[in-house]
Structure formats: C-alpha cells, structure tokens
Scaffold this motif. Structure first.
Motif, PDB file in Angstrom:
ATOM      1  N   PHE A  22       1.025  -1.298   0.051  1.00 43.82           N
ATOM      2  CA  PHE A  22       0.025   0.094  -0.015  1.00 43.82           C
ATOM      3  C   PHE A  22       0.862   1.137  -0.077  1.00 43.82           C
ATOM      4  O   PHE A  22       1.990   1.254   0.486  1.00 43.82           O
ATOM      5  CB  PHE A  22      -0.960   0.131   1.234  1.00 43.82           C
ATOM      6  N   VAL A  24       3.012  -0.369   3.783  1.00 43.60           N
ATOM      7  CA  VAL A  24       2.472  -1.674   4.213  1.00 43.60           C
ATOM      8  C   VAL A  24       2.443  -2.594   3.487  1.00 43.60           C
ATOM      9  O   VAL A  24       1.844  -2.408   2.132  1.00 43.60           O
ATOM     10  CB  VAL A  24       1.238  -1.437   5.183  1.00 43.60           C
ATOM     11  N   GLY A  61       0.825  -5.529   2.279  1.00 43.60           N
ATOM     12  CA  GLY A  61      -0.720  -6.244   2.816  1.00 43.60           C
ATOM     13  C   GLY A  61      -0.592  -7.820   2.493  1.00 43.60           C
ATOM     14  O   GLY A  61      -0.978  -8.594   3.096  1.00 43.60           O
ATOM     15  N   THR A  99      -7.639  -7.938   1.668  1.00 43.65           N
ATOM     16  CA  THR A  99      -6.967  -7.484   0.736  1.00 43.65           C
ATOM     17  C   THR A  99      -6.980  -8.704  -0.257  1.00 43.65           C
ATOM     18  O   THR A  99      -7.121  -8.308  -1.555  1.00 43.65           O
ATOM     19  CB  THR A  99      -5.446  -7.235   1.201  1.00 43.65           C
ATOM     20  N   HIS A 108     -12.565 -14.983  10.362  1.00 40.33           N
ATOM     21  CA  HIS A 108     -11.233 -15.128  11.457  1.00 40.33           C
ATOM     22  C   HIS A 108     -11.841 -16.292  12.480  1.00 40.33           C
ATOM     23  O   HIS A 108     -11.315 -16.512  13.516  1.00 40.33           O
ATOM     24  CB  HIS A 108     -10.909 -13.960  12.054  1.00 40.33           C
ATOM     25  N   GLU A 161     -16.507 -12.213   5.671  1.00 40.08           N
ATOM     26  CA  GLU A 161     -17.075 -12.284   6.916  1.00 40.08           C
ATOM     27  C   GLU A 161     -18.317 -12.065   7.042  1.00 40.08           C
ATOM     28  O   GLU A 161     -19.214 -11.275   7.635  1.00 40.08           O
ATOM     29  CB  GLU A 161     -16.460 -11.068   7.979  1.00 40.08           C
ATOM     30  N   PRO A 190      -5.737 -14.361  11.615  1.00 44.38           N
ATOM     31  CA  PRO A 190      -5.579 -12.926  12.602  1.00 44.38           C
ATOM     32  C   PRO A 190      -6.217 -11.673  11.847  1.00 44.38           C
ATOM     33  O   PRO A 190      -5.847 -11.708  10.533  1.00 44.38           O
ATOM     34  CB  PRO A 190      -4.578 -13.050  13.242  1.00 44.38           C
ATOM     35  N   SER A 191      -6.665 -10.688  12.496  1.00 44.78           N
ATOM     36  CA  SER A 191      -6.868  -9.458  11.910  1.00 44.78           C
ATOM     37  C   SER A 191      -5.761  -9.095  11.354  1.00 44.78           C
ATOM     38  O   SER A 191      -4.471  -9.079  12.114  1.00 44.78           O
ATOM     39  CB  SER A 191      -7.338  -8.675  13.188  1.00 44.78           C
ATOM     40  N   GLY A 192      -5.752  -8.351  10.219  1.00 44.27           N
ATOM     41  CA  GLY A 192      -4.494  -7.794   9.762  1.00 44.27           C
ATOM     42  C   GLY A 192      -3.767  -8.733   8.690  1.00 44.27           C
ATOM     43  O   GLY A 192      -2.586  -8.211   8.277  1.00 44.27           O
ATOM     44  N   CYS A 193      -4.135  -9.840   8.566  1.00 44.53           N
ATOM     45  CA  CYS A 193      -3.183 -10.968   7.953  1.00 44.53           C
ATOM     46  C   CYS A 193      -3.341 -10.598   6.302  1.00 44.53           C
ATOM     47  O   CYS A 193      -2.587 -11.426   5.615  1.00 44.53           O
ATOM     48  CB  CYS A 193      -3.485 -12.352   8.312  1.00 44.53           C
ATOM     49  N   GLY A 194      -4.428 -10.119   5.919  1.00 43.63           N
ATOM     50  CA  GLY A 194      -4.575  -9.817   4.377  1.00 43.63           C
ATOM     51  C   GLY A 194      -5.708 -10.539   3.905  1.00 43.63           C
ATOM     52  O   GLY A 194      -5.905 -10.507   2.700  1.00 43.63           O
ATOM     53  N   LYS A 195      -6.735 -10.893   4.574  1.00 43.59           N
ATOM     54  CA  LYS A 195      -7.821 -11.657   4.066  1.00 43.59           C
ATOM     55  C   LYS A 195      -8.452 -10.600   3.149  1.00 43.59           C
ATOM     56  O   LYS A 195      -8.824 -11.026   1.895  1.00 43.59           O
ATOM     57  CB  LYS A 195      -8.722 -12.179   5.211  1.00 43.59           C
TER      58      LYS A 195
HETATM   59  N1  ATP Z   1      -6.183   0.942   2.012  1.00 45.67           N
HETATM   60  C1  ATP Z   1      -4.727   0.300   2.732  1.00 45.67           C
HETATM   61  N2  ATP Z   1      -3.826   1.174   3.048  1.00 45.67           N
HETATM   62  C2  ATP Z   1      -2.873   1.209   3.572  1.00 45.67           C
HETATM   63  N3  ATP Z   1      -2.617  -0.254   4.360  1.00 45.67           N
HETATM   64  C3  ATP Z   1      -3.842  -1.093   4.208  1.00 45.67           C
HETATM   65  C4  ATP Z   1      -5.047  -0.557   3.484  1.00 45.67           C
HETATM   66  N4  ATP Z   1      -5.896  -1.978   3.460  1.00 45.67           N
HETATM   67  C5  ATP Z   1      -5.115  -2.564   4.450  1.00 45.67           C
HETATM   68  N5  ATP Z   1      -3.947  -2.121   4.751  1.00 45.67           N
HETATM   69  C6  ATP Z   1      -3.054  -3.065   5.786  1.00 45.67           C
HETATM   70  O1  ATP Z   1      -2.902  -4.339   5.067  1.00 45.67           O
HETATM   71  C7  ATP Z   1      -3.090  -5.213   6.012  1.00 45.67           C
HETATM   72  C8  ATP Z   1      -3.909  -6.286   5.737  1.00 45.67           C
HETATM   73  O2  ATP Z   1      -5.325  -5.754   5.866  1.00 45.67           O
HETATM   74  P1  ATP Z   1      -6.613  -6.610   5.404  1.00 45.67           P
HETATM   75  O3  ATP Z   1      -7.760  -5.606   5.626  1.00 45.67           O
HETATM   76  O4  ATP Z   1      -6.495  -7.225   4.247  1.00 45.67           O
HETATM   77  O5  ATP Z   1      -6.603  -7.575   6.884  1.00 45.67           O
HETATM   78  P2  ATP Z   1      -7.734  -8.947   7.215  1.00 45.67           P
HETATM   79  O6  ATP Z   1      -6.968  -9.823   7.613  1.00 45.67           O
HETATM   80  O7  ATP Z   1      -8.924  -8.361   6.492  1.00 45.67           O
HETATM   81  O8  ATP Z   1      -8.147  -8.271   8.619  1.00 45.67           O
HETATM   82  P3  ATP Z   1      -9.621  -8.056   9.425  1.00 45.67           P
HETATM   83  O9  ATP Z   1      -9.774  -9.511  10.028  1.00 45.67           O
HETATM   84  O10 ATP Z   1      -9.055  -7.149  10.701  1.00 45.67           O
HETATM   85  O11 ATP Z   1     -10.678  -7.581   8.699  1.00 45.67           O
HETATM   86  C9  ATP Z   1      -2.951  -4.709   7.341  1.00 45.67           C
HETATM   87  O12 ATP Z   1      -1.927  -4.284   7.977  1.00 45.67           O
HETATM   88  C10 ATP Z   1      -3.860  -3.357   6.924  1.00 45.67           C
HETATM   89  O13 ATP Z   1      -3.675  -2.269   8.133  1.00 45.67           O
END
Ligand code: ATP
Ligand code: MG
Length: 363
Positions: A16, A20, A22, A48, A196, A163, A41-46
C-alpha cells in the motif's frame, strides 16, 4: 489444459501507499466449485486478497488468471466475480426485490428475464415472500440473505464473501453456515469466504487457506490442517494444541519415534513437508492426552495438576510434567476416576494412534 484452476493467484503482492505490505507473494489455485475459506488473525491480508481478486485493488506484483487468461488489469465489472460485503451494503430506499435487481441493472436483459432472475435468487435464499418489503424492516439474517441474493443473481463464476456471518448471533450464524454451504452446492458456484472464526472455517469449507502477515501458512482440507499442520502458527491457530519441544533421531523421518516431555512417542504420520531429524516440536491435541492415577499405561510420565477448567462434557486439565513442560489434557468427565484437584500427581500418556504433528523447531 485439463484441471486448470478457475482462478490462479501467481506471486501476488500488494504494497500500500505508505509502505505496508498487505500481501506478500501469494500463490494459490482455486478450483471450480470449491468452497474455500481464507482464515487468519486481524490484519493478515484476508480482505486485501478478496479486493485484489474482485479488482478493487491492483496488485503491486504478480498476476491473476481466470481459466488461464490474465485478468490482472481488468476492472471489477469485467470480471465474472461478485462480492458480498460484511456490512451487506444494501440500499435503504429500495425494497428487497429492487436491491437484488440492482445487481442486474447494467446487464442487457429484458424486464421479464430480470424479474425471473430476481425471483429465482430470492427463492434460493428463502425470501420469495419478502420481495416487496423495505430492507430496513428486515432482521440481520434476512438482510444477509438479500445481500447473498444480490450477488448470486448475477450468476458469477466466483462469489467472494467477506465475513458474511459475523454480524449474526451464534445460533443464527450456525444455521446460516448450513444454508450457505447448501446454496453453494446447489449453485455449483465457487465461493471464497473470509472468516476469522476457525470453527466456521472448519465446518463449512472444502479447503482452508491459513494466512499470517500477508503470507499463506498452509492451504489444505480441514482434516489435514487439524491433523497435520505444516507450521507452528497453523498448529496453534487451529484448535487447542500442545507443542512440546522434542528430538527426533536420524533415520526417523517417517513414522518416527520422538522424545518429548519425557515421553517416547510414536508419531504415526509422516509430516508434510518433511521435518529433518534433530530438534523438533511435537503437536499433541488435548483430547489425545490420557490421565491415570497409576503409572499403568506404557510410557506414562508423572505430571502435577496446575488447574482445571470446566468444558461441558470434558474437563480441561492443565499439567506440569516432571521434565518442566506444560501440557493440557481434555478428558471426558465420565471417564475420570475421581475429582481432579490442583497439586495432584497424575500419570500422563498419549492415546495410542493419536495423530501427533511433527514440526520443525524453527518454523
Ligand atoms: N488501503 C490501505 N492502505 C494501507 N494499508 C492497508 C490498506 N488496507 C489494508 N491495509 C493493511 O494491510 C494489512 C492487511 O489488511 P486486511 O484488511 O487485508 O486484513 P484482514 O485480514 O482482512 O483483517 P481483519 O480480520 O481485521 O478484517 C493490514 O496491515 C492493514 O492495515
Ligand atoms: Mg478484513
């Protein structure tokens, strides 16, 4: 080519703006008709991953292919993909049928065909009676069904669900899991669902992709993830797992005998990927730990009860083994000879034939 993946992610990364990472080099084949879950877990990239598949986000490296054709630069509307968003994203000023029909508004269909498709989608999610109702008047589960109908009305090859059940209470959630699975089977459409909740992923999916820090830890069937986790992360993320440091002698790679926690364990399954001899971790499920008041069972080692917690049919017993390792055991309450009390000395053994997992110590 026969058996070609419906969707192939080939070395996909997403960095990003701001730096970051992702997604970090994701490669994955998704088969036609598969129910695949992305778990982590939260933030792992699902999310994305879903957004990159849907075309809302462009990867910074790698390619996406559908039926072997490169779609990396195609916009969302040009992909045979629909998304069910977590918050449903329904239009409050439209009724149920209008919300569902909205998905078709860009399609060159005549009015009769449009009506037929909307009615079919609503029937499939059990909302045929609610077509004229305003969406505000619906329950959470009904809104979820409208969002599903709006996505399937477009007859996508691939349905992405972020989700989808997280806003529902536990009972409704379990019912909707069954309905989602049934809908997927009936339609034969490929579903990629983010969750999750490991219980949800295990019960609903043909295959689960466990993600961690933008990478794939393991992609496998629920049973394989449970019985043969490939990494320490997967072993501790899916269900409760004891991880005991141990040693495996040379020449023991398959069907190994390993030493862990003072016990000599026969590990029945060869690990995949193979684990080299030396220092290892042995994963043992709490339900495979047996407790006895005497050193009867072969290979039993003494342990001291550190505490217990009530888990319905079973009792979870926290133990400290003589060698210092901590272990948890889930024992059926009806099989216990007497109340287990803190400070008690018991003999610990592993159920014969238990699918212990072998993991490299450093992964
Ligand atoms: N538009 C963005 N700009 C910058 N960083 C981003 C953006 N979208 C996601 N991220 C970062 O990329 C990483 C993956 O985010 P993502 O939303 O895919 O996680 P997730 O697995 O869906 O988490 P959750 O379970 O909390 O929904 C995280 O560190 C998040 O902060
Ligand atoms: Mg997310």
């Amino acid at each position: 080519m026969a058996n070609e993946a419906l969707l192939r992610l080939d070395g996909v990364s997403k960095r990003f703006a701001g730096g970051v990472l992702g997604l970090d080099d994701i490669s994955l084949d998704i088969a036609e008709g598969e129910f695949l879950s992305l778990l982590g877990p939260s933030g792992c990239g699902k999310t994305t991953t879903l957004r990159v598949i849907a075309g809302f986000e462009a990867p910074t490296a790698g390619r996406l292919l559908i039926d072997g054709r490169d779609i990396t630069t195609l916009g969302p509307a040009a992909r045979p993909v629909n998304t069910v968003f977590q918050d449903y994203a329904l239009f409050p000023h439209m009724n149920v049928a209008e919300n569902v029909g909205f998905g078709l508004s860009l399609r060159p269909l005549d009015a009769a065909e449009r009506r037929r498709r909307v009615a079919d989608a609503l029937a499939r999610v059990g909302l045929a009676e609610k077509a004229d109702q305003r969406v505000q008047a619906l329950s959470g589960g009904q809104k979820q069904r409208v969002a599903l109908a709006r996505a399937i009305v477009c007859q996508p090859r691939l349905l992405l669900l972020d989700e989808p059940l997280s806003a529902l209470d536990a009972n409704l959630r379990e019912q909707m899991q069954l309905e989602l699975k049934r809908l997927q089977r009936d339609l034969g459409t490929t579903f990629v669902m983010v969750t999750h909740d490991q219980t949800e992923a295990l019960s609903i999916s043909d295959r689960i992709v466990v993600m961690n820090r933008g990478r794939i830890e393991q992609a496998a069937s629920p049973a394989t993830l449970y019985d043969r986790p490939a990494t320490r992360f997967v072993a501790s993320f899916i269900g409760a797992m004891n991880l005991l440091p141990g040693r495996m002698g040379p020449g023991e790679a398959a069907g190994a005998t390993v030493e862990a926690g003072g016990m000599s364990l026969r590990v029945p399954l060869p690990a995949a990927p193979p684990v080299p001899p030396g220092d290892i971790l042995v994963g043992i499920r709490p339900e495979d730990v047996q407790l006895g008041s005497e050193a009867g069972a072969a290979g039993a080692v003494p342990g001291i009860v550190e505490g217990t917690s009530f888990h319905g049919r079973s009792l979870r017993v926290h133990l400290r083994l003589a060698g210092g390792a901590d272990l948890i055991a889930d024992v059926s309450r009806s099989a216990l000879p007497s109340a287990v009390v803190q400070g008690e000395r018991l003999f610990v053994s592993i159920r014969a034939g238990a699918a212990c997992a072998l993991l490299p110590a450093d992964r």
